[in-house]
Design a protein around this motif. Structure first.
Motif, PDB file in Angstrom:
ATOM      1  N   TRP A   1       0.822  -1.218   0.000  1.00 27.08           N
ATOM      2  CA  TRP A   1       0.000   0.000   0.000  1.00 27.08           C
ATOM      3  C   TRP A   1       0.852   1.263   0.000  1.00 27.08           C
ATOM      4  CZ3 TRP A   1      -0.280   3.970   3.481  1.00 27.08           C
ATOM      5  CH2 TRP A   1       0.115   3.771   4.795  1.00 27.08           C
ATOM      6  N   VAL A   2       2.002   1.227   0.676  1.00 29.14           N
ATOM      7  CA  VAL A   2       2.874   2.410   0.657  1.00 29.14           C
ATOM      8  C   VAL A   2       3.442   2.633  -0.736  1.00 29.14           C
ATOM      9  CG1 VAL A   2       5.068   3.352   1.486  1.00 29.14           C
ATOM     10  CG2 VAL A   2       3.470   2.341   3.101  1.00 29.14           C
ATOM     11  N   ALA A   3       3.947   1.568  -1.379  1.00 35.08           N
ATOM     12  CA  ALA A   3       4.527   1.702  -2.715  1.00 35.08           C
ATOM     13  C   ALA A   3       3.473   2.121  -3.734  1.00 35.08           C
ATOM     14  CB  ALA A   3       5.182   0.384  -3.132  1.00 35.08           C
ATOM     15  N   SER A   4       2.289   1.537  -3.671  1.00 36.63           N
ATOM     16  CA  SER A   4       1.225   1.881  -4.617  1.00 36.63           C
ATOM     17  C   SER A   4       0.810   3.340  -4.484  1.00 36.63           C
ATOM     18  CB  SER A   4       0.010   0.972  -4.404  1.00 36.63           C
ATOM     19  OG  SER A   4       0.335  -0.378  -4.615  1.00 36.63           O
ATOM     20  N   LEU A   5       0.655   3.786  -3.251  1.00 35.35           N
ATOM     21  CA  LEU A   5       0.272   5.181  -3.026  1.00 35.35           C
ATOM     22  C   LEU A   5       1.357   6.140  -3.512  1.00 35.35           C
ATOM     23  CD1 LEU A   5      -1.710   7.227  -1.818  1.00 35.35           C
ATOM     24  CD2 LEU A   5      -0.571   6.916   0.393  1.00 35.35           C
ATOM     25  N   GLN A   6       2.624   5.805  -3.251  1.00 38.71           N
ATOM     26  CA  GLN A   6       3.730   6.670  -3.661  1.00 38.71           C
ATOM     27  C   GLN A   6       3.806   6.775  -5.179  1.00 38.71           C
ATOM     28  OE1 GLN A   6       6.220   8.161  -1.196  1.00 38.71           O
ATOM     29  NE2 GLN A   6       6.039   9.429  -3.006  1.00 38.71           N
ATOM     30  N   VAL A   7       3.721   5.645  -5.865  1.00 42.40           N
ATOM     31  CA  VAL A   7       3.790   5.650  -7.331  1.00 42.40           C
ATOM     32  C   VAL A   7       2.586   6.373  -7.917  1.00 42.40           C
ATOM     33  CG1 VAL A   7       3.799   4.201  -9.393  1.00 42.40           C
ATOM     34  CG2 VAL A   7       5.174   3.545  -7.419  1.00 42.40           C
TER      35      VAL A   7
ATOM     36  N   ILE B   1      -5.848   4.451 -11.698  1.00 38.55           N
ATOM     37  CA  ILE B   1      -7.034   3.869 -11.048  1.00 38.55           C
ATOM     38  C   ILE B   1      -6.664   2.576 -10.327  1.00 38.55           C
ATOM     39  CG2 ILE B   1      -9.288   2.829 -11.460  1.00 38.55           C
ATOM     40  CD1 ILE B   1      -9.646   4.805 -13.779  1.00 38.55           C
ATOM     41  N   VAL B   2      -5.890   1.715 -11.011  1.00 36.40           N
ATOM     42  CA  VAL B   2      -5.483   0.438 -10.411  1.00 36.40           C
ATOM     43  C   VAL B   2      -4.613   0.668  -9.185  1.00 36.40           C
ATOM     44  CG1 VAL B   2      -4.114  -1.650 -10.775  1.00 36.40           C
ATOM     45  CG2 VAL B   2      -5.690  -0.874 -12.554  1.00 36.40           C
ATOM     46  N   LEU B   3      -3.657   1.588  -9.298  1.00 36.24           N
ATOM     47  CA  LEU B   3      -2.772   1.881  -8.166  1.00 36.24           C
ATOM     48  C   LEU B   3      -3.563   2.408  -6.967  1.00 36.24           C
ATOM     49  CD1 LEU B   3       0.276   3.535  -9.991  1.00 36.24           C
ATOM     50  CD2 LEU B   3       0.295   1.369  -8.746  1.00 36.24           C
ATOM     51  N   THR B   4      -4.551   3.249  -7.236  1.00 35.85           N
ATOM     52  CA  THR B   4      -5.377   3.793  -6.160  1.00 35.85           C
ATOM     53  C   THR B   4      -6.161   2.692  -5.459  1.00 35.85           C
ATOM     54  OG1 THR B   4      -5.604   5.874  -7.382  1.00 35.85           O
ATOM     55  CG2 THR B   4      -7.163   5.481  -5.597  1.00 35.85           C
ATOM     56  N   ILE B   5      -6.747   1.799  -6.254  1.00 34.89           N
ATOM     57  CA  ILE B   5      -7.503   0.688  -5.679  1.00 34.89           C
ATOM     58  C   ILE B   5      -6.592  -0.217  -4.854  1.00 34.89           C
ATOM     59  CG2 ILE B   5      -8.817  -1.406  -6.230  1.00 34.89           C
ATOM     60  CD1 ILE B   5      -9.916   0.094  -8.694  1.00 34.89           C
ATOM     61  N   VAL B   6      -5.410  -0.534  -5.410  1.00 37.39           N
ATOM     62  CA  VAL B   6      -4.467  -1.392  -4.695  1.00 37.39           C
ATOM     63  C   VAL B   6      -4.039  -0.747  -3.377  1.00 37.39           C
ATOM     64  CG1 VAL B   6      -2.134  -2.380  -4.748  1.00 37.39           C
ATOM     65  CG2 VAL B   6      -3.619  -2.554  -6.759  1.00 37.39           C
ATOM     66  N   ALA B   7      -3.765   0.570  -3.409  1.00 38.90           N
ATOM     67  CA  ALA B   7      -3.353   1.275  -2.196  1.00 38.90           C
ATOM     68  C   ALA B   7      -4.460   1.270  -1.154  1.00 38.90           C
ATOM     69  CB  ALA B   7      -2.950   2.705  -2.542  1.00 38.90           C
ATOM     70  N   ALA B   8      -5.697   1.535  -1.590  1.00 38.70           N
ATOM     71  CA  ALA B   8      -6.824   1.596  -0.653  1.00 38.70           C
ATOM     72  C   ALA B   8      -7.122   0.227  -0.054  1.00 38.70           C
ATOM     73  CB  ALA B   8      -8.060   2.140  -1.369  1.00 38.70           C
TER      74      ALA B   8
ATOM     75  N   LEU C   1      -4.243  -0.875   2.245  1.00 39.63           N
ATOM     76  CA  LEU C   1      -4.283  -0.188   3.536  1.00 39.63           C
ATOM     77  C   LEU C   1      -5.368  -0.782   4.431  1.00 39.63           C
ATOM     78  CD1 LEU C   1      -3.501   2.046   5.502  1.00 39.63           C
ATOM     79  CD2 LEU C   1      -5.013   3.603   4.234  1.00 39.63           C
ATOM     80  N   ALA C   2      -6.538  -1.032   3.849  1.00 43.34           N
ATOM     81  CA  ALA C   2      -7.640  -1.604   4.631  1.00 43.34           C
ATOM     82  C   ALA C   2      -7.263  -2.980   5.182  1.00 43.34           C
ATOM     83  CB  ALA C   2      -8.896  -1.696   3.772  1.00 43.34           C
ATOM     84  N   LEU C   3      -6.686  -3.835   4.321  1.00 39.73           N
ATOM     85  CA  LEU C   3      -6.276  -5.170   4.761  1.00 39.73           C
ATOM     86  C   LEU C   3      -5.163  -5.084   5.809  1.00 39.73           C
ATOM     87  CD1 LEU C   3      -6.253  -7.111   1.356  1.00 39.73           C
ATOM     88  CD2 LEU C   3      -7.933  -7.294   3.201  1.00 39.73           C
ATOM     89  N   PHE C   4      -4.248  -4.130   5.614  1.00 34.30           N
ATOM     90  CA  PHE C   4      -3.153  -3.940   6.557  1.00 34.30           C
ATOM     91  C   PHE C   4      -3.680  -3.582   7.949  1.00 34.30           C
ATOM     92  CE2 PHE C   4      -0.195  -0.933   8.617  1.00 34.30           C
ATOM     93  CZ  PHE C   4       0.922  -1.757   8.764  1.00 34.30           C
TER      94      PHE C   4
END
Length: 532
Positions: A230-236, A253-260, A263-266
Motif C-alpha cells: 500500500w505504501v509503494a502503490s500510493l507513492q507511485v 485507477i489500479v494503483l489507487t484501488i491497490v493502495a486503498a 491499507l484496509a487489509l493492513f
C-alpha cells in the motif's frame, strides 16, 4: 537537556540497549565511539537532504524531467519509512552492533550504486536500497550512544544525538550544491563511502564485544508485505498521476484501488495479528493520535516545501546548485541553537503550548514566502528560511513528549517507532503532493496570464513591439521570450499558492494538539531522544 531521575535513566537505558550490564565507555574510547556512532547517524540524515539542490542537475544529466527527478527523494523517504518498523525485530534477530555495522556497510554499497547509476531507474533502485538499509541507523545510533555514556550523563548523550540530527539540514543543501557544481552529482553519494567505512570499522572495533544477544523471533510477513504494497502503490500513484493525467489513466485507477485495499487489509491484519509489525492499537490513545497525526502532517509540509524552494531557485531564478543550497541552509541555525534551550524549558512547560507556537511560527514563515516575486533578492529568500529554524527548535521535542507521555515503558519503543514511521512516510508523500500542487497551480496561472495574449489586445501588441524594437528580436523570438516570462510568473504564483496553503494547514492542525492531555515533564528526555 533536563536531567533524568536515576529510575527513569535505568528504565530508558535498559529499554534502548536490551543489555544494560556493559559498563560505559571512558576517555578517548568514549570520544571515538561517540564520534563514530554520530557520523553514521549524521550520514543518514545528510543523505535525506543533500540531493535536494542536485535534482535539476541529476535530471538533466540522466535525460529526465525535474518532476521525475524528485523520485530520487521520495523513494528514499518511502523505503526508509517502510524499514523503520522492522528495526525492533532486526535488533533482536541480529543484535544491535551487527545490525548497525551491517546497515552502515549496505548504506555505503547503496551509495556507490547511486553514484555510478547511468539511468534514472537504476538510480531509483539504488535509492530504495539506500533508504531501506538506513532505517535502523537513526534509532540504533541513539541506542548505542546511550549505552556508551554513564547513566548520570545520559541526558548529555541525548543532547549530542539531537545536535547531530539537527545539523543535517544545515550542511546538506549547501554541501550538495557545492559538490554538484564543483565536481559531479555522483559525489554527493560517493562522499558516504569513506565516512561510512570509517564509522563501520570504529563501531565494530569498539562495540563488537558489547553486542546484544540475538534470538529467533517470528516476523509478521503478511503485515510487512501489505505495508510495502500500500505504501509503494500510493507513492507511485502520487508521483505518476500528473504524467498519466490522473484518473483518466487506468494505471492510476489500479494503483489507487491497490493502495486503498492494501491499507484496509493492513489495518485489519495488524489489529488481529498476535505479533504485529506495527502496533496500531496505539492510536486508541488520544495523545498518540493527536501528536502523531500533527507531527506527520507538519513534517510532510516542511519537507515538501523544502524540496520545492531550491528547485524553483535553480529553474526560474538561475541560481547555481551551491547558491540554492547556501540560501536554504540557514534554516538549521536557530534549530541547533534552540535545542539545548528547549531541553531546559520543556520540563517546566506545557508541551501543547510550545507545539502551538511552533505551528504558528511555521505558518508565519510560509505566509511570508507566499509573497515572493520573480526578481526577489537572495536576502528576502534567506530571511524566512533563517526564521524557520525557530519553530523547528520548538517542533520535534514537544510533540514527541505528547506522543510518548503516559506510555508504559514497554510501549515506548513501539510508539516512537510508529510515530517516526508516520513522519518519514509523510515526508515522502509531502514531496509528491507539493510537486503536484505546484505544477497544477502553475498551469492554471499560465492559462489565466495568457488569456489576454492575442493580436487584438493592444497591450500585448505593444509588448511585442518593444521586444522587436528595443531588443531586435524576431516575431518568433519575441513570442518565445513572452512565453518564458509568463511561465516564470506562473510558476512564481503557483509556488505562492503552495506556501499559502501550507500556512493554512499549519494553523488548521493546531487543534489536534489540544485534544491531548498535558505531557509529563519527566518524559521530555525520552521525547528528545525519539524526536528525530
Amino acid at each position: 537537556m533536563p536531567r533524568l531521575s536515576r529510575q527513569t535513566q535505568d528504565s530508558r537505558i535498559t529499554m534502548t540497549t536490551n543489555h544494560p550490564n556493559h559498563p560505559p565507555l571512558t576517555g578517548a574510547t568514549l570520544a571515538l565511539g561517540s564520534l563514530s556512532v554520530g557520523l553514521a547517524g549524521f550520514m543518514t540524515v545528510l543523505d535525506s537532504s543533500i540531493a535536494n539542490v542536485a535534482i535539476p542537475t541529476i535530471s538533466g544529466n540522466l535525460g529526465v524531467s525535474v518532476d521525475e527527478g524528485t523520485w530520487v527523494i521520495t523513494v528514499f523517504a518511502a523505503a526508509n519509512a517502510i524499514a523503520i518498523p522492522l528495526t525492533g525485530w532486526l535488533t533482536q534477530r541480529l543484535g544491535q552492533v551487527r545490525l548497525f555495522v551491517g546497515s552502515i556497510l549496505l548504506f555505503v554499497f547503496a551509495s556507490w550504486l547511486c553514484g555510478i547509476a547511468p539511468t534514472l531507474p537504476i538510480l531509483l533502485l539504488a535509492r530504495v536500497l539506500q533508504g531501506a538499509v538506513a532505517g535502523p541507523l537513526i534509532p540504533m545510533s541513539q541506542a548505542l550512544l546511550l549505552s556508551s555514556w554513564p547513566k548520570a550523563k545520559s541526558s548529555l548523550a541525548l543532547s549530542l544525538f539531537s545536535m547531530i540530527v539537527v545539523t543535517g539540514p544545515i550542511v546538506g543543501p549547501a554541501l550538495g550544491g557545492w559538490v554538484t557544481d564543483s565536481y559531479s552529482w555522483s559525489w554527493i553519494f560517493y562522499i558516504n563511502i569513506p565516512v561510512g567505512l570509517f564509522a563501520a570499522a570504529m563501531v565494530w572495533l569498539l562495540y563488537r564485544k558489547r553486542d546484544t544477544p540475538a534470538r529467533k523471533l517470528p516476523i509478521d510477513v503478511v503485515g510487512l508485505v501489505l505495508l510495502i504494497v500500500w505504501v509503494a502503490s500510493l507513492q507511485v500513484m502520487l508521483d505518476k498521476g500528473k504524467d498519466l493525467d490522473w484518473f483518466s489513466s487506468n494505471t492510476i485507477i489500479v494503483l489507487t484501488i491497490v493502495a486503498a485495499v492494501g491499507l484496509a487489509l493492513f489495518i485489519v491484519w495488524e489489529l488481529t495479528e498476535k505479533n504485529p509489525i506495527v502496533d496500531l492499537t496505539l492510536f486508541k490513545q488520544r495523545n498518540f493520535l493527536g501528536g502523531t497525526v500533527s507531527i506527520a502532517v507538519a513534517y510532510g509540509i516542511f519537507f515538501g516545501t523544502l524540496v520545492l524552494l531550491p528547485q524553483w531557485m535553480q529553474e526560474y531564478l538561475g541560481y547555481r546548485a551551491v547558491d540554492a543550497g547556501l540560501a536554504t541552509a540557514p534554516l538549521g541555525i536557530f534549530a541547533v541553537i534552540g535545542a539545548p534551550i528547549m531541553g531546559k524549558i520543556l520540563p517546566r512547560s506545557d508541551a501543547r503550548i510550545i507545539g502551538t507556537f511552533a505551528f504558528i511560527g511555521f505558518a508565519i514563515v510560509y505566509y511570508m514566502r507566499s509573497y515572493f516575486y520573480t526578481d526577489l533578492s537572495e536576502g528576502y529568500i534567506i530571511l524566512p528560511t533563517l526564521l524557520q529554524g525557530i519553530p523547528m527548535a520548538l517542533f520535534f521535542a514537544p510533540l514527541t513528549v505528547i506522543i510518548l507521555s503516559g506510555q508504559p515503558p514497554e510501549k515506548v519503543p513501539a510508539a516512537a517507532g510508529l510515530s517516526t514511521f508516520g513522519r518519514m512516510f509523510f515526508g515522502g508523500i509531502g514531496t509528491s503532493i507539493a510537486g503536484v500542487v505546484w505544477n497544477n497551480r502553475t498551469i492554471m496561472h499560465h492559462e489565466i496570464l495568457t488569456q489576454q495574449s492575442s493580436p487584438t489586445n493592444p497591450i500585448f501588441n505593444a509588448q511585442m513591439n518593444t521586444y522587436h524594437s528595443a531588443l531586435g528580436l524576431s516575431q518568433q523570438a519575441s513570442y518565445a521570450l513572452f512565453d518564458h516570462t509568463v511561465q516564470s510568473q506562473a510558476a512564481m504564483l503557483g509556488l505562492n499558492d503552495v506556501f499559502y496553503g501550507a500556512a493554512l494547514i499549519m494553523i488548521i492542525i493546531i487543534p489536534l494538539i489540544w485534544i491531548t492531555k498535558p505531557g509529563k515533564a519527566g518524559g521530555s528526555s525520552d521525547a528528545a531522544a525519539a524526536a528525530h
